[in-house]
Write an enzyme that holds these catalytic residues in place. Structure first.
Site, PDB file in Angstrom:
ATOM      1  N   CYS A   1      27.125  36.976  -6.188  1.00  9.27           N
ATOM      2  CA  CYS A   1      26.077  36.248  -6.922  1.00  9.27           C
ATOM      3  C   CYS A   1      25.575  35.065  -6.104  1.00  9.27           C
ATOM      4  CB  CYS A   1      26.621  35.786  -8.270  1.00  9.27           C
ATOM      5  SG  CYS A   1      25.433  34.801  -9.182  1.00  9.27           S
TER       6      CYS A   1
ATOM      7  N   CYS B   1      24.799  31.923  -8.051  1.00  5.98           N
ATOM      8  CA  CYS B   1      25.968  31.176  -8.541  1.00  5.98           C
ATOM      9  C   CYS B   1      26.605  30.384  -7.405  1.00  5.98           C
ATOM     10  CB  CYS B   1      27.038  32.127  -9.095  1.00  5.98           C
ATOM     11  SG  CYS B   1      26.429  33.415 -10.149  1.00  5.98           S
ATOM     12  N   ASP B   2      26.676  30.975  -6.222  1.00  2.61           N
ATOM     13  CA  ASP B   2      27.531  30.425  -5.164  1.00  2.61           C
ATOM     14  C   ASP B   2      26.786  29.923  -3.935  1.00  2.61           C
ATOM     15  OD1 ASP B   2      29.716  31.077  -6.755  1.00  2.61           O
ATOM     16  OD2 ASP B   2      29.789  33.118  -5.973  1.00  2.61           O
TER      17      ASP B   2
END
Ligand code: NAP
Length: 327
Positions: free
Chosen positions: A139, A142-143
């Site tokens: 992701c 997300c990261d």
């Protein structure tokens, strides 16, 4: 097993809360079917981990994925949809009255709409799972933030890989796209965007055979698919963007699926979202391996809602049903 709300029989239970499930919730709520949406702990579906959505009609300047999903949810709530932010743990969808468990709580319904979506695939390497969250991710949104000024790679040749690679250039100093062949599944526009990005380099005809690093990713091992030659590429992070698997495990043995696990729909003549079980409908990515867009998922959520509504109209009154309900 305990039953909730004194065995209240809902007209519709919706399992899953991406664009498909929430559109089904909006339509069934407006149709006064009082839907119960069991949205899952990770509510909102895949758009919750997407940045800007540029192709959802109605948003001239684009909209952030999570913002779009919050708007879907608020719209469903406005018309009275009820939400449970937990995962469904078991179902029995075979009878006239459908049974849906959330841990020890049993929920009953005349119809169920399945919109559980699909999950990211991984390469299946031992060190990939060991280093997940420590340099390996599926992701980017997300990261990506954790890879400021780092060198990273994205595996895959589809739209997801191009989107993630492009997004990651906001943080990383260098992004490699590693793809196992020369042709791409990615749409031309997204491929060109990645190709024209000076921070992105492509490594083609290559597969990742190992991820190297003790506590964090330091490199990946690559194998050339044409020469079998092996090499190592120094990296700080590896993003895997190689497609998705439909989330149907919950329905194993009850709902018919195709070879790839996608739910088979159009199983009765009058309802395009009908599964093999009467009163059970499926919409969104869990049944769509072809289009998989937020807008097509939303469209099929609308179809599922209208199919469920039509099915309910044809049903005899609830009290006339013969089947006794037991937990
Ligand atoms: P996809 O189109 O199925 O592409 C998956 C890619 O991963 C393919 O290039 C495939 O290679 C590669 N791959 C699969 N398994 C692999 C493995 N084990 N090792 C190495 N590579 C592997 O999946 P996606 O990119 O997630 O896209 C899914 C759908 O969502 C598509 O319809 C796409 O258009 C849509 N999407 C749209 C947007 C957007 O419009 N903003 C963004 C993301 C996704 P091969 O090609 O060799 O099979």
């Amino acid at each position: 097993m305990s039953s909730n709300s004194e065995n209240k029989i809902h007209k519709v239970i919706i399992v899953g809360s991406g664009p498909a499930g929430l559109t089904a919730a909006i339509y069934t709520a407006r149709g006064r079917l009082d839907p119960l949406v069991i949205e899952g702990y990770q509510a909102g579906g895949q758009l919750m981990t997407t940045t800007e959505v540029e192709n959802f009609p109605g948003f001239k300047d684009g909209i952030m994925g999570p913002e779009l999903m919050m708007a879907f949810r608020a719209q469903a709530e406005r018309f009275g949809a009820e939400f449970i932010t937990k995962n469904v743990t078991k179902v029995d969808l075979t009878g006239d009255i459908k049974k849906v468990w959330v841990d020890n709580d049993l929920y009953l319904a005349q119809t169920v709409i399945i919109s559980t979506g699909a999950s990211a695939n991984l390469l299946g390497l031992k060190n990939e799972s060991r280093l997940m969250g420590r340099g390996v991710s599926s992701c980017a949104t997300c990261d990506g933030f954790f890879f400021r000024d780092k060198t990273i790679a994205v595996v895959g040749g589809g739209d997801s890989a191009m989107e993630e690679a492009t997004f990651l250039t906001r943080f990383a100093s260098k992004v490699y796209v590693i793809h196992r062949r020369e042709g791409f599944r990615a749409s031309k526009i997204m491929l060109e965007k990645a190709e024209n990005n000076p921070k992105i380099d492509f490594i083609l005809n290559a597969i990742v055979t190992d991820v190297i690093g003790e506590d964090a990713v330091t490199a990946v091992k690559l194998q050339d698919t044409q020469t079998d030659a092996e090499s190592e590429l120094a990296l700080d992070g590896l993003f895997v963007a190689i497609g998705h698997t439909p989330n149907t495990q919950l329905f194993d043995g009850q709902i018919e699926v195709d070879q790839k696990g996608y739910i088979l729909t159009s199983q009765d003549k009058s309802h395009i979202t009908a599964t093999n079980l009467p009163g059970v409908f499926a919409c969104g990515d869990v049944q769509d391996k072809r289009y998989r867009q937020a807008i097509t998922a939303a469209g099929s959520g609308c179809s599922a809602a209208l199919d469920a509504e039509h099915y309910l109209e044809l049903l005899p009154e609830l009290e006339e049903m013969s089947e006794p309900v037991t937990a």
